[in-house]
Design an enzyme around this catalytic site. Structure first.
Site, short mmCIF file in Angstrom:
data_model
loop_
_atom_site.label_atom_id
_atom_site.label_comp_id
_atom_site.label_asym_id
_atom_site.label_seq_id
_atom_site.Cartn_x
_atom_site.Cartn_y
_atom_site.Cartn_z
N TYR A 140 29.43 29.40 37.44
CA TYR A 140 30.65 30.03 37.97
C TYR A 140 31.89 29.21 37.59
CZ TYR A 140 33.25 33.06 41.20
OH TYR A 140 34.14 33.96 41.76
N LYS A 194 38.74 30.42 42.97
CA LYS A 194 38.41 31.00 44.29
C LYS A 194 38.67 29.99 45.41
CE LYS A 194 37.00 35.09 42.94
NZ LYS A 194 37.81 36.30 43.16
C1 LIG Z 1 26.70 32.46 38.50
C2 LIG Z 1 27.39 33.19 39.61
C3 LIG Z 1 26.71 34.52 39.83
C4 LIG Z 1 27.41 35.30 40.93
C5 LIG Z 1 28.81 35.73 40.50
C6 LIG Z 1 29.34 36.79 41.47
C7 LIG Z 1 30.65 37.26 40.94
C8 LIG Z 1 30.70 38.34 40.07
C9 LIG Z 1 31.93 38.78 39.57
C10 LIG Z 1 33.08 38.12 39.94
O1 LIG Z 1 34.33 38.51 39.47
C11 LIG Z 1 34.71 38.09 38.22
C12 LIG Z 1 35.90 38.59 37.73
C13 LIG Z 1 36.32 38.26 36.44
C14 LIG Z 1 35.56 37.41 35.69
O2 LIG Z 1 35.98 37.06 34.42
C15 LIG Z 1 35.57 37.88 33.40
C16 LIG Z 1 34.77 39.00 33.61
C17 LIG Z 1 34.41 39.77 32.48
C18 LIG Z 1 34.85 39.41 31.23
C19 LIG Z 1 35.65 38.27 31.12
O3 LIG Z 1 36.07 37.90 29.91
N1 LIG Z 1 35.99 37.53 32.20
C20 LIG Z 1 34.37 36.88 36.19
C21 LIG Z 1 33.94 37.23 37.48
C22 LIG Z 1 33.03 37.04 40.81
O4 LIG Z 1 34.19 36.43 41.14
C23 LIG Z 1 31.81 36.59 41.32
#
Ligand SMILES: CCCCCCc1ccc(Oc2ccc(Oc3cccc(O)n3)cc2)c(O)c1
Length: 257
Positions: A158, A165
């Site tokens: 993460y 966060k």
């Molecule tokens: C290893 C941790 C597994 C649980 C993660 C749960 C989660 C899933 C999605 C979450 O929201 C995001 C939002 C944007 C983000 O950045 C991104 C997403 C897609 C493509 C990209 O280039 N960046 C990563 C996570 C988030 O904050 C938390």
């Protein structure tokens, strides 16, 4: 007809990308309780899918494009809301971003620009939005943002989003202090992992889903609808005594060491 909890409330939803978005589940829960909704989306690429969703389920809702890294675009959203709606009762902030190459491997390799970008979009944007929303919340209001356990404890991969966060969670507390006198509440929902478009950006996401089913007290993963219901509670009179709080909707997973 049971009395609806959000009759006559005008609420802005930021962060719908498609029908799997947490923001969309929240919109459905608020709409069910009688709220009038407005939406922002980021970029022409998403406009079509968001407009199709909104026109089908909540026709007549206002739709405004907004790139939260640009103050003038946030200004424009709230100028439009002031002109078209006048009073605002709630804002759902359900957006974040970090570069995918920085959501895997060692955190120590995070770049300066990747770190700042994640902070800008995923944490600072809440401050910028709250500053403008407060002016329209003349009858009081409620702001809800989305956070994750990886901002409280180390969750593998993460990485830089966890730092964002952690900042977001403290933003909620400091903003709660400023906004309370205006009877504006601000809280975060810490959702368990949910399979959304955003989740595709995090390495080994599926592994953590499996761990939740095996270890979480409720022995199941989290779904968008239960997050939607908690957001509706936080938007309603029922949560009138709650501000500066992080509510975990994660099958209890966060209590485990
Ligand atoms: C290893 C941790 C597994 C649980 C993660 C749960 C989660 C899933 C999605 C979450 O929201 C995001 C939002 C944007 C983000 O950045 C991104 C997403 C897609 C493509 C990209 O280039 N960046 C990563 C996570 C988030 O904050 C938390």
């Amino acid at each position: 007809m049971n009395r609806m909890l959000l009759n006559g409330k005008h609420i802005l939803i930021m962060g719908v990308a498609n029908k799997r978005s947490i923001a969309w589940a929240i919109a459905q829960a608020l709409h069910r309780e009688g709220a009038k909704l407005a939406f922002t989306f980021q970029g022409e690429r998403l406009e079509r899918s968001v407009r199709e969703l909104v026109d089908e389920h909540m026709p007549g809702s206002l739709l405004v494009s907004c790139d939260v890294t640009k103050d003038e675009e946030i200004d424009q959203v709230f100028a439009t809301l002031e002109e078209k709606i006048g009073v605002l009762h709630g804002v759902v902030h359900s957006l974040a971003f970090a570069k995918t190459e920085e959501l895997e491997g060692e955190f120590i390799n995070t770049s300066r620009d990747g770190y700042l970008l994640a902070q800008d979009i995923s944490a600072y944007s809440l401050v910028a939005v709250a500053k403008r929303a407060r002016k329209l919340m003349t009858e009081g209001g409620s702001i809800v943002t989305m956070t994750y356990l990886g901002g409280e404890r180390v969750v593998e991969n993460y990485n830089v989003m966890g730092i964002a966060k952690a900042a977001l969670d403290m933003n909620v507390r400091y903003l709660a202090k400023d906004l309370g006198a205006d009877n504006v509440r601000i809280n975060a929902i810490s959702a368990g992992p949910i399979r959304t478009l955003a989740a595709k950006g995090v390495k080994d996401f599926n592994k953590i889903l499996k761990t939740m089913e095996e270890k979480a007290p409720l022995r199941r993963t989290t779904d968008q609808a239960e997050v939607g219901d908690t957001a509706m509670f936080l938007m309603s009179h029922l949560s009138r005594g709650i501000t500066g709080e992080v509510i975990h909707v994660d099958s209890g997973y966060h209590i485990l060491g």
